[in-house]
Design a protein around this motif. Sequence first.
Motif, short mmCIF file in Angstrom:
data_model
loop_
_atom_site.label_atom_id
_atom_site.label_comp_id
_atom_site.label_asym_id
_atom_site.label_seq_id
_atom_site.Cartn_x
_atom_site.Cartn_y
_atom_site.Cartn_z
N SER A 136 0.83 -1.19 0.00
CA SER A 136 0.00 0.00 0.00
C SER A 136 0.87 1.25 0.00
O SER A 136 1.88 1.31 0.70
CB SER A 136 -0.88 0.00 1.26
OG SER A 136 -1.43 1.28 1.47
N PHE A 138 0.17 3.79 1.40
CA PHE A 138 -0.01 4.43 2.70
C PHE A 138 1.08 4.00 3.68
O PHE A 138 1.13 4.47 4.80
CB PHE A 138 -1.38 4.11 3.29
CG PHE A 138 -2.49 4.72 2.48
CD1 PHE A 138 -2.63 6.09 2.40
CD2 PHE A 138 -3.38 3.93 1.80
CE1 PHE A 138 -3.64 6.67 1.65
CE2 PHE A 138 -4.40 4.49 1.06
CZ PHE A 138 -4.53 5.86 0.98
N SER A 160 -7.00 6.09 3.16
CA SER A 160 -6.74 4.92 3.99
C SER A 160 -7.95 4.55 4.84
O SER A 160 -8.09 3.41 5.25
CB SER A 160 -5.53 5.17 4.90
OG SER A 160 -5.81 6.23 5.80
N ASP A 195 -2.79 11.10 5.10
CA ASP A 195 -2.33 9.97 4.30
C ASP A 195 -1.11 10.33 3.45
O ASP A 195 -0.17 9.55 3.35
CB ASP A 195 -3.46 9.48 3.39
CG ASP A 195 -4.54 8.74 4.14
OD1 ASP A 195 -4.33 8.37 5.30
OD2 ASP A 195 -5.62 8.53 3.55
#
Length: 197
Positions: A136, A138, A160, A195
């Motif tokens: 991810s 993130f 997220s 994020d």
Amino acid sequence: MEAFKSQSETQSKAPLEFALGMKGGNGDSSYAYNSSPQLRIIQAVKPILENGIYENMKLKFDVRGIFRIADFGCGTGQNTLLVADTIVSAVQRLLKEQEMPEFEVYFTDLPSNDFNSLFRMLPCTRSYFPAAVCGSHFRRLFARKSLQFCHSSMSLHWLSQVPETVQQRRSPRVYVSSDSEEGVAPAYLHQFDTDMT
């Protein structure tokens, strides 16, 4: 849309990485076969991407012979390869008077992405060394100062999570406008800022 895996197929796994994934392969219901709207967007913004590279990239930089590019949320299919080719070609044109570095392109997406199909589509003759990075965006995916160029065509709009203040109202929003309920739009903007930081 069939190109997305159903929620029931993926709900039992980790929340973000497996909540929504693209159908792999090259069949009629695959993401690669059903991504023509994304292709139109990529083609429309191609001059903007190239112009951004020309205007913002410094002509003098230390790449130690390697120029590293990451495509966040790359997906699968010819669209992904078009983006990589566009970036590499634009940088090559910009650096034509200098010693040409070697190029590495990191295709990054969630672990559920069909990287095998993507790598089977790679042409034998290409001007970069490809690699896949699963995870991810993130979370941290690369070492500090290891990339010279980062690209995301259509993945940074995925947050997220629904902002906590909106969750508390038990009214998650998909569409947020300046006219929406007080505090909702700022909550989404704050979540985006968090994020991206």
